[in-house]
Scaffold this active site. Structure first.
Site: not given
Ligand code: FAD
Length: 500
Positions: A40, A79
């Site tokens: 989304s 890195k």
């Molecule tokens: P998100 O990036 O949150 O993506 C969620 C997705 O779900 C989005 O596309 C959103 O649109 C979709 N979505 C949610 N609800 C709905 C809905 N109802 N309908 C449709 N779509 C929906 N990892 C590392 O390896 N190295 C780092 O240095 C590192 N630093 C970090 C620092 C912080 C502060 C944080 C919080 C995390 C860090 N991470 C790091 C972790 C890394 O950012 C995440 O593991 C990675 O970005 C994966 O995120 P994600 O895709 O799971 O979730």
């Protein structure tokens, strides 16, 4: 015979985890499955997550991604490890370099030879024996040189810093070109099957119903399917890792583009500094029980190398993991499965291992519970091993300037970690469980770097005289220094190969 094969797979979420999942699945399991990714535009991705560990190279290699092309498209840098500043007393520094420290001998780890001479006052710190540390401190970089099999350069261990948003975009192009269908829109409801509670379909804001056999939940911390729909439950580990908030802000590049992440401890947490080609990523991870947000933000803003390029953004989190990352026909990958702070840059790595494990336990429509249980068991183990390594940094801190650090030093730790601490304190041995992510030399660099000193060394090193050991250590150091002197600078390497 009933057609048992899964056909339709839906990936929920288009952050780093979602697009890594889409790219890996379409590349490694291209035949017989229909992949659809839903994201989304109204719900932003987490947008940080810029430092990695060496396994990211392996992931990109599985996908056939060219390193220089990837770095060009993600504003990436290299890195070699992490510099830890102020985790001890008196503004101390230490380095956790990837790769080995010295050359282990058939009878004992290098460290024990070093320890003997160190206890005799004949040698100083560990740093000169790690090629990653020496190169990083001198601003040098080179990829591995397999053509030099006897050199420490032969398998130089390195990872990347990159813009996570650009990486997701890069993988989106990759996955869409290979046939992953993308649906933009917000999921407003999850429909469960009446008989067994499996997820049957997702209802979109526009009323469209999307059904599938198998769902990969990459919806981020909300855990749209794994938690909101299936109510799987969460193991909260914040009593061991008390930081619960991050404030992130990018800034202009100042100084040189080092080939390492920097982690600087503050009074209630720590600050990351991740140099990319076009900016520096910064963030202050802290515990809101020990510091308020305004103060944490002030500390962050006062410790930037250059002008801030955006407004600071706050992210709240609870350290821990889902009780089961695979529940019924939903597997949680990425933040939907759990989160541990980025102190050792492990989250993106865990997206990779979650996917590789999924491929080796890939289900059919029976969703055999034995597969699911073992997937969850191995994931639990991975989480708790990484958790212990992170707790180590807090537990053995030597700071006495705030309630936060005193709490960390005095808190009870998991038995699995206590065992490691006791063993190292007693005789310098490091217990590494099978397939544990961080090798002995990682544990060593953090334990030693934060001031732990074993009472004894392994007595088998007494088989060699101290003069022989001194010669061995001197040679190790000299060979490393010669290799590093011959490397280009990190910046020159980037300019020549992968400038965005
Ligand atoms: P998100 O990036 O949150 O993506 C969620 C997705 O779900 C989005 O596309 C959103 O649109 C979709 N979505 C949610 N609800 C709905 C809905 N109802 N309908 C449709 N779509 C929906 N990892 C590392 O390896 N190295 C780092 O240095 C590192 N630093 C970090 C620092 C912080 C502060 C944080 C919080 C995390 C860090 N991470 C790091 C972790 C890394 O950012 C995440 O593991 C990675 O970005 C994966 O995120 P994600 O895709 O799971 O979730």
């Amino acid at each position: 015979m009933r057609e048992n094969r899964i056909k339709d797979i839906v990936i929920v979420g288009g952050g780093t985890a979602g697009w890594m999942s889409a790219a890996a699945l379409i590349q490694l399991l291209p035949n017989g499955y229909n992949y659809r990714l839903i994201e989304s535009d109204q719900i932003s991705t987490i947008g940080v997550g810029e430092a990695t560990i060496p396994s990211i190279r392996n992931f990109n290699m599985h996908l056939g991604i060219d390193e220089n092309d990837f770095l060009r498209n993600t504003q990436g840098t290299f890195k070699l490890g992490i510099e830890f500043v102020n985790w001890g007393i008196n503004h101390s520094k230490y380095f956790h370099g990837f790769g080995s420290v010295g050359r282990d001998q058939p009878t004992a780890n290098f460290f024990h030879y070093w320890l003997k001479l160190n206890q005799l006052g004949m040698v100083g710190g560990l740093e000169p024996y790690s090629i990653n540390t020496v190169a990083s401190m001198l601003g040098k970089f080179s990829v591995g040189r397999p053509d030099l099999p006897n050199s420490p350069l032969s398998d130089l261990s390195y990872a990347y810093h990159f813009d996570a948003g650009l990486y997701a975009r890069y993988l989106r192009t990759y996955a869409e070109q290979r046939g992953v269908k993308r649906t933009e829109g917000r999921i407003v409801q999850t429909l469960l099957r009446q008989d067994d509670g499996f997820v049957e379909a997702l209802v979109m804001e526009n009323g469209e119903k999307i059904s599938a056999d198998f769902f990969i939940d990459c919806s981020g911390m909300v855990g749209l399917l794994i938690e909101k729909a299936l109510q799987t439950g969460y193991d909260d580990w914040s009593h061991w890792l008390p930081c619960d908030t991050a404030i992130a802000v990018p800034c202009e590049l100042g100084g040189s583009t080092q080939a390492h992440t920097r982690s600087t401890a503050h009074t209630a947490g720590w600050q990351w500094r991740i140099p990319l080609q076009h900016r520096i990523g910064n963030g202050h991870v802290f515990s809101s029980h020990f510091m308020d947000t305004a103060q944490a933000q002030e500390i962050l803003m006062n410790n930037l190398d250059g002008r801030a390029l955006a407004e600071p953004r706050q992210i709240k989190f609870t350290t821990g993991k889902r009780k089961k990352v695979w529940n019924k026909n939903v597997v949680a990958i990425g933040l939907s499965g759990g989160f541990m702070e980025p102190l050792e840059s492990t989250s993106i790595h865990m997206v990779k291992t979650g996917l590789m494990r999924l491929i080796s336990f890939f289900p059919d429509k029976d969703f055999d519970q034995v597969d699911i249980d073992n997937y969850n068991r191995l994931t639990d183990k991975e989480y708790s091993q990484i958790r212990d390594f992170l707790i180590l940094h807090y537990k053995v801190n030597q700071r006495d300037d705030s309630e936060f650090w005193r709490y960390c030093r005095n808190m009870p730790v998991p038995d699995s970690l206590q065992l490691k601490l006791d063993l190292f304190t007693s005789n310098g041995r490091i217990l590494r469980e099978n397939e544990e992510l961080f090798p002995e030399d990682s544990w060593l660099q953090v334990m030693h770097g934060q001031g732990m000193r074993p009472r004894r060394y392994n007595p088998v090193v007494d088989q060699r005289t101290k003069e022989e050991i001194a010669g061995f250590l001197y040679n190790t150091q000299a060979v490393i220094r010669k290799c590093v002197d011959a490397m280009p600078t990190h910046l020159d390497y980037i300019r020549a190969n992968c400038l965005a």
